[in-house]
Design a protein around this motif. Sequence first.
Motif, short mmCIF file in Angstrom:
data_model
loop_
_atom_site.label_atom_id
_atom_site.label_comp_id
_atom_site.label_asym_id
_atom_site.label_seq_id
_atom_site.Cartn_x
_atom_site.Cartn_y
_atom_site.Cartn_z
N THR A 1 -11.14 -6.70 -29.64
CA THR A 1 -11.07 -6.91 -28.19
C THR A 1 -10.96 -5.53 -27.54
OG1 THR A 1 -8.67 -7.07 -28.30
CG2 THR A 1 -9.88 -9.15 -28.34
N LEU A 2 -11.26 -5.47 -26.28
CA LEU A 2 -11.06 -4.21 -25.56
C LEU A 2 -10.42 -4.46 -24.20
CD1 LEU A 2 -11.46 -1.15 -25.76
CD2 LEU A 2 -13.70 -1.43 -24.74
N CYS A 3 -11.00 -5.34 -23.41
CA CYS A 3 -10.43 -5.54 -22.06
C CYS A 3 -9.24 -6.49 -22.08
CB CYS A 3 -11.51 -6.02 -21.10
SG CYS A 3 -12.13 -7.68 -21.39
N ARG B 1 -9.96 -11.22 -18.56
CA ARG B 1 -11.01 -10.94 -17.59
C ARG B 1 -12.41 -11.25 -18.15
NH1 ARG B 1 -13.30 -5.68 -17.00
NH2 ARG B 1 -14.49 -5.51 -15.06
N GLY B 2 -12.55 -11.20 -19.46
CA GLY B 2 -13.85 -11.49 -20.06
C GLY B 2 -14.90 -10.47 -19.73
N GLY B 3 -14.50 -9.22 -19.60
CA GLY B 3 -15.43 -8.20 -19.13
C GLY B 3 -16.19 -7.47 -20.23
N ARG C 1 -16.82 -8.25 -23.49
CA ARG C 1 -17.59 -9.14 -24.38
C ARG C 1 -17.46 -8.79 -25.87
NH1 ARG C 1 -17.66 -12.76 -20.63
NH2 ARG C 1 -19.28 -14.02 -21.59
N LEU C 2 -16.52 -7.93 -26.21
CA LEU C 2 -16.37 -7.60 -27.63
C LEU C 2 -15.82 -8.77 -28.43
CD1 LEU C 2 -14.94 -4.03 -28.09
CD2 LEU C 2 -17.06 -4.93 -28.96
N CYS C 3 -15.08 -9.65 -27.76
CA CYS C 3 -14.43 -10.75 -28.47
C CYS C 3 -15.36 -11.96 -28.64
CB CYS C 3 -13.17 -11.17 -27.72
SG CYS C 3 -13.55 -11.95 -26.13
FE1 FES Z 1 -13.08 -8.20 -23.44
FE2 FES Z 1 -12.72 -10.71 -24.37
S1 FES Z 1 -11.66 -8.90 -24.90
S2 FES Z 1 -14.25 -9.99 -23.06
#
Ligand code: FES
Length: 184
Positions: free
Chosen positions: A34-36, A44-46, A48-50
Amino acid sequence: MPALTLTIDGRLVSSRAGETILQVIRENGIDLPTLCYLEGLTARGGCRLCMVEVAGREKPQAACVTPAEEGMVVTTDSERLQRYRRQIVELLLAERNHICSVCVVNGHCELQSLAARFGIDHVRYPYLSPRLPLDASHRRFGMDHGRCVLCARCVRACDEVEGAHTLDLQGRGVRSRIVIDLNE
Ligand code: FES
């Protein structure tokens, strides 16, 4: 709360109604990049790494903002997901100025760790190398737009934890910037 049963990477797991796929994944000790996402803040779903694959859904879903559902069959790792994740990190590296050798957080950087995890030893996209400001005028706080990945964790922490909401995101896409006090 009613319990749900779903399958993640071939394992039957249970979850409480209202949980996201990412929460179920973490509760079951499954590693998903994950990143955001930051625990304690609104997802936030920004970045998209997850992304995960959900049987019956054509497009990968962002696990941090997708609610777990009864009977869901989730895959957290596949050749396609690995390809997408690598591409996301490469694009982040190409978009601003991530030069690890001269970076103060070299060795303690989530982006760098993700790049290492995905075996990124080169970037296939042209570097944009934007000229962006660095503000280190405050004793305890610096803002380096050249290294910002726009995860917006600082924006949400400022709003949801501190209650100040003095930080925000301005602009769209590659022109997005974190701004302070409406950029005043
Ligand atoms: Fe960034 Fe899910 S952790 S979109």
